[in-house]
Design an enzyme around this catalytic site. Structure first.
Site, PDB file in Angstrom:
ATOM      1  N   SER A   1     -86.624  12.961  13.127  1.00 49.32           N
ATOM      2  CA  SER A   1     -85.516  13.351  12.326  1.00 49.32           C
ATOM      3  C   SER A   1     -84.382  13.521  13.292  1.00 49.32           C
ATOM      4  O   SER A   1     -84.546  14.083  14.442  1.00 49.32           O
ATOM      5  CB  SER A   1     -85.653  14.717  11.572  1.00 49.32           C
ATOM      6  OG  SER A   1     -84.781  14.966  10.505  1.00 49.32           O
ATOM      7  N   PRO A   2     -82.892  13.298  12.839  1.00 50.58           N
ATOM      8  CA  PRO A   2     -81.784  13.725  13.834  1.00 50.58           C
ATOM      9  C   PRO A   2     -81.975  15.167  13.873  1.00 50.58           C
ATOM     10  O   PRO A   2     -81.963  15.935  13.347  1.00 50.58           O
ATOM     11  CB  PRO A   2     -80.622  13.179  12.879  1.00 50.58           C
ATOM     12  CG  PRO A   2     -81.221  12.215  11.818  1.00 50.58           C
ATOM     13  CD  PRO A   2     -82.604  12.617  11.533  1.00 50.58           C
TER      14      PRO A   2
ATOM     15  N   ARG B   1     -88.781  19.519  14.018  1.00 50.26           N
ATOM     16  CA  ARG B   1     -89.389  20.788  15.003  1.00 50.26           C
ATOM     17  C   ARG B   1     -90.835  20.251  15.453  1.00 50.26           C
ATOM     18  O   ARG B   1     -90.950  20.644  16.508  1.00 50.26           O
ATOM     19  CB  ARG B   1     -89.609  22.138  14.358  1.00 50.26           C
ATOM     20  CG  ARG B   1     -88.207  22.797  14.121  1.00 50.26           C
ATOM     21  CD  ARG B   1     -88.444  24.224  13.416  1.00 50.26           C
ATOM     22  NE  ARG B   1     -86.939  24.919  13.300  1.00 50.26           N
ATOM     23  CZ  ARG B   1     -86.007  24.724  12.639  1.00 50.26           C
ATOM     24  NH1 ARG B   1     -86.290  23.831  11.356  1.00 50.26           N
ATOM     25  NH2 ARG B   1     -85.022  25.390  12.460  1.00 50.26           N
TER      26      ARG B   1
ATOM     27  N   TYR C   1     -70.773  18.623   6.840  1.00 47.56           N
ATOM     28  CA  TYR C   1     -69.905  17.949   7.739  1.00 47.56           C
ATOM     29  C   TYR C   1     -68.958  17.321   6.810  1.00 47.56           C
ATOM     30  O   TYR C   1     -69.067  17.551   5.814  1.00 47.56           O
ATOM     31  CB  TYR C   1     -70.519  17.107   8.758  1.00 47.56           C
ATOM     32  CG  TYR C   1     -71.653  18.113   9.511  1.00 47.56           C
ATOM     33  CD1 TYR C   1     -71.053  19.231  10.419  1.00 47.56           C
ATOM     34  CD2 TYR C   1     -72.948  17.719   9.537  1.00 47.56           C
ATOM     35  CE1 TYR C   1     -72.009  19.835  11.206  1.00 47.56           C
ATOM     36  CE2 TYR C   1     -73.776  18.466  10.427  1.00 47.56           C
ATOM     37  CZ  TYR C   1     -73.181  19.857  11.021  1.00 47.56           C
ATOM     38  OH  TYR C   1     -73.890  20.404  11.797  1.00 47.56           O
TER      39      TYR C   1
ATOM     40  N   ARG D   1     -77.560  10.262   4.482  1.00 49.78           N
ATOM     41  CA  ARG D   1     -78.470  11.469   4.634  1.00 49.78           C
ATOM     42  C   ARG D   1     -77.495  12.344   3.677  1.00 49.78           C
ATOM     43  O   ARG D   1     -76.049  12.330   3.982  1.00 49.78           O
ATOM     44  CB  ARG D   1     -78.572  12.148   5.837  1.00 49.78           C
ATOM     45  CG  ARG D   1     -78.829  13.524   5.665  1.00 49.78           C
ATOM     46  CD  ARG D   1     -79.328  14.039   7.038  1.00 49.78           C
ATOM     47  NE  ARG D   1     -80.866  13.650   7.276  1.00 49.78           N
ATOM     48  CZ  ARG D   1     -81.715  14.570   8.081  1.00 49.78           C
ATOM     49  NH1 ARG D   1     -81.284  15.834   8.571  1.00 49.78           N
ATOM     50  NH2 ARG D   1     -83.046  14.149   8.030  1.00 49.78           N
TER      51      ARG D   1
ATOM     52  N   GLN E   1     -77.348   8.052  13.885  1.00 49.36           N
ATOM     53  CA  GLN E   1     -76.529   8.686  12.687  1.00 49.36           C
ATOM     54  C   GLN E   1     -75.228   8.928  13.135  1.00 49.36           C
ATOM     55  O   GLN E   1     -74.927   9.687  14.064  1.00 49.36           O
ATOM     56  CB  GLN E   1     -77.330   9.878  12.269  1.00 49.36           C
ATOM     57  CG  GLN E   1     -76.857  10.592  11.231  1.00 49.36           C
ATOM     58  CD  GLN E   1     -77.462  12.189  11.160  1.00 49.36           C
ATOM     59  OE1 GLN E   1     -77.041  13.017  11.967  1.00 49.36           O
ATOM     60  NE2 GLN E   1     -78.346  12.284  10.154  1.00 49.36           N
TER      61      GLN E   1
END
Length: 763
Positions: free
Chosen positions: A409-410, A711, A569, A617, A488
């Site tokens: 994942s980013p 993680r 964002y 996303r 991304q």
């Protein structure tokens, strides 16, 4: 203070068992149970208990355990009947008995110990009881008057749900736990059935409220409903009749389930137990189980702790995490049945697997141990080659074929200098590419200096940055040729100009700030900078920054591009009604709020190579009142797909600071599941997916196409390689780099062949 005088409000299994245990532990205790109904009045017919619960009962009260053991009906199979085809999965292990018989056993035990049982008697006011007794146990059920009397202390939250159900019985024993699906002209209905005696079964019929109304059940009396249900599920019942629990004053009529959660479980000397404190949907059979386990824990804490206050605090501390975990599983199961219509067209065996794993407590690996033949049949239908776990099957997006379903994942690293990725990024992304994932994503790469989150964020707005990224892509493609590398692209919007994460996440910089822009002039938090509302001219400038970055990304050799429209964002700020308060064509209804993100998407897609995939996303919910909903997420996913998105990366939250996420294992995956199965659009699921077993389960159940893990890949860069080794997989879905192949087996950790003790000698 020891509780010598105990009042129990409610004569259900939890209250009765608590009374029996406390009396057994201290025969001098004076214990009185109030039950407003008659001894044989009961809601429901059969009770299912787990081996774990039975073990606790056996240890605490062998007399009760022996009586239960003699009554239990046991079976191993689950039958799932859909589209007229039955699929059976074995090895599950259930034990059930009649609820009435359970109560009789507990009545007998309480009387033999000297507990006073007062039936057909409403308990005195709880304030009066709390003054007269040392301890008041409120086991008065989901409609607890005790909980309501002290609502300001317990702070209950009671949530209703979308299905109606009716609790019935049949005078024969199913030979398995049976789920049967009926597609009717009014909608889908389902039957849950299981035996509880040699000649009796519980039968629950459930359906969405709108289906219930369309089918006319609202106009039928109870007996008419019972007869109608028997006709609907005549095949499952073998033409036999159903009956309701008439002795319980029509309690088995249609109802809706209510999930009860309390902020606190005790107040002074009053404590909640069982359904008064918490409820868990019947589809995972945990109501009585939880109540009995509550009673066991409460009795133990009262025995172990020096005073009542300490005992009640210890009881809640012990039980709360267990209950929370069960409620998460129950909520997942409940919502699966609410959304059953999404899965009706799945292949038959996949549908069965999906149902069995709906709560996430039964998993692919667990089911493979219970019933390998069934699980292998599901895998074959899915297309897994022999010996290939679902996570190691390939997946294609345009001309890009991912060798497995794992995505790194980013993750923002905040380690760039002036937006330039350095050695850290080469090692970080290179290590994870060598670790075997099918797709490795960069962090959010910013399209301008003003679009950075922090001074340490990477960018793609200069030639120097592009050259540095080319170094990373060249390494990945040369040294780990089976791994795809995705970029991304994003813009921080109102969440920019903040400190590095480890210096203070989302905290504004103390110096060196840059001006922020956003959909609307709404700061992320009061202490953060208020952004400037973007003008039409500025919107065009930012759109051009995205396209310029996309051109550089294509030249760098990235295999996939993702547009970041999540986490509050810039583009996400346009999508959420909590952050977009514009009154022009870019604000208002969702169609308008989508306008600028779609304009950016179209511009980027136009310059991104046609054969390379592009994903988006999104935050599928804001976890805040008035924010983005799951329905909005489905609408947005369809819009992006219509514009050419190849997959939707479904995250949640981080849009507003006062969000209240419902954390838990795989907690975000239901949003991906719904988008995939309602729209048919490929999805990437994220959110506390931490094990290869979770990945296999989600993929095989058809809830997602790819799984993104963050993680776990920080903890173990070679997570995917190790997942393959642990499953004994060596096929084309993953490949150990040649220099690492000597480490493809776990190293030995020490001697394990020491002689085992043969004798135990008494002292």
């Amino acid at each position: 203070m020891r509780a010598t005088r105990v009042a129990v409000i409610g004569g259900g299994p939890g209250g009765l068992y608590a009374a029996a245990l406390l009396k057994r532990l201290d025969p001098a205790r004076e214990i009185t149970v109030w039950e407003r109904n008659a001894p044989d009045d009961t809601f429901g017919f059969g009770v299912v208990l787990s081996d774990e619960t039975l073990g606790g009962i056996e240890h605490a009260d062998p007399v009760v355990y022996a009586a239960l053991r003699d009554e239990f009906v046991r079976w191993d199979d689950i039958d799932i009947v859909h589209r007229g085809v039955r699929h059976t999965s074995g090895g599950h292990g259930f034990a059930a008995l009649g609820r009435r018989r359970l109560l009789e056993i507990l009545h007998e035990r309480c009387r033999s110990l000297g507990v006073e049982l007062r039936f057909r008697t409403r308990a005195p006011d709880v304030d009066r009881l709390s003054r007269a007794y040392d301890l008041v146990i409120a086991a008065d059920g989901v409609h607890s008057t005790t909980r309501e009397a002290y609502a300001q202390v317990f702070k209950p939250q009671v949530a209703g749900h979308r299905c109606r159900y009716i609790w019935l019985a049949a005078d024969f024993a199913f030979d398995a736990f049976r789920f049967e699906i009926a597609r009717t002209e009014h909608g889908v209905m389902q039957l849950h059935g299981y035996p509880y005696a040699a000649d009796s079964s519980t039968v629950i019929v459930e359906m969405r409220e709108d289906v219930w109304e369309a089918a006319g059940f609202a106009e039928l009396d109870e007996q008419e409903s019972v007869e109608r249900c028997a006709k609907l599920f005549a095949d499952a019942l073998g033409g036999r009749a159903l009956r309701s629990n008439r002795s319980a004053s029509n309690k088995s009529a249609w109802t809706t389930f209510r999930t009860v959660v309390n902020e606190r479980w005790s107040h002074g000397n009053v404590v909640l137990l069982g359904d008064a404190a918490h409820t868990a949907h019947f589809s995972i059979g945990s109501g009585t189980k939880l109540a009995v386990e509550d009673a066991l824990a409460l009795a133990a804490c009262l025995q172990e702790q020096p005073g009542l206050g300490e005992a009640l605090a210890a009881y809640e501390e012990e039980r709360r995490p267990v209950v929370a975990s069960t409620q998460r599983a129950a909520r997942a199961s409940l919502e699966w049945f609410e959304n059953l219509g999404l899965y009706l067209d799945q292949p038959a065996r996949q549908f069965a697997f999906n149902l069995l794993t709906r709560s996430r407590r039964v998993t692919h690996d667990n089911l493979r141990l219970r019933d390998p033949h069934f699980t292998e049949s599901v895998e074959r239908e899915f297309g897994c080659p022999p010996g290939t776990p679902p996570m190691f099957t390939p997946f294609r997006l345009r001309d890009l074929t991912l060798r497995n379903r794992v995505v790194v994942s980013p993750m923002d690293m905040y380690s760039a200098v002036d937006g330039v990725p350095g050695d850290f990024h080469l090692v970080h992304l290179g290590a994870r590419a060598l670790g075997g994932a099918g797709l490795v994503m960069t962090e959010m790469v910013c399209v301008s200096a003003a679009g950075r989150i922090t001074p340490g964020c990477a960018g793609l707005y200069t030639a120097e940055q592009a050259d540095a990224w080319r170094r990373v892509t060249d390494f990945v493609h040369t040294r780990s040729p089976g791994t795809a590398l995705g970029v991304q692209l994003g813009h921080s919007g109102r969440k920019g100009s903040t400190k590095l994460m480890w210096e203070g996440i989302d905290e504004p910089l103390e110096e060196g700030n840059w001006p922020l822009v956003a959909a609307s002039p709404v700061p992320y938090r009061p202490e953060n900078q208020t952004p400037h509302e973007l003008t039409r001219t500025q919107l065009a400038e930012i759109r051009d920054q995205f396209t310029a970055a996309a051109r550089r990304a294509a030249h760098c050799g990235f295999d996939l591009l993702e547009l970041h429209c999540a986490h509050g964002y810039l583009l996400s700020g346009f999508l959420s009604p909590l952050t977009n308060r514009r009154t022009d064509a870019y604000g208002g209804p969702l169609e308008n709020r989508l306008r600028f993100p779609l304009e950016v998407f179209d511009a980027v897609r136009a310059v991104w190579p046609e054969n390379r995939p592009m994903t988006v996303r999104i935050s599928a919910t804001d976890w805040a009142e008035g924010g983005t909903t799951a329905d909005d997420a489905v609408f947005a996913a369809r819009a992006f797909a219509a514009h050419g998105a190849d997959a939707i990366d479904v995250s949640t939250g981080q849009v507003v600071a006062d969000e209240r996420p419902e954390y838990g294992r795989s907690y975000q995956t239901p949003y991906a599941d719904r988008i995939r199965n309602e729209t048919g659009i490929p999805v990437i699921a994220v959110g506390a997916i931490s094990s290869w077993d979770d990945v296999n389960s989600l993929i095989l159940a058809g809830r997602t196409d790819l799984c993104a893990l963050a993680r776990p890949h920080l903890y173990d860069p070679h997570w995917t390689l190790h997942a393959a080794a642990e499953q004994g997989y060596t096929g084309p879905g993953v490949d150990w780099p040649a220099p690492y192949r000597a480490g493809s087996r776990p190293p030995r950790t020490g001697r394990t062949d020491a002689p085992k003790p043969r004798l135990t000698l008494g002292s």
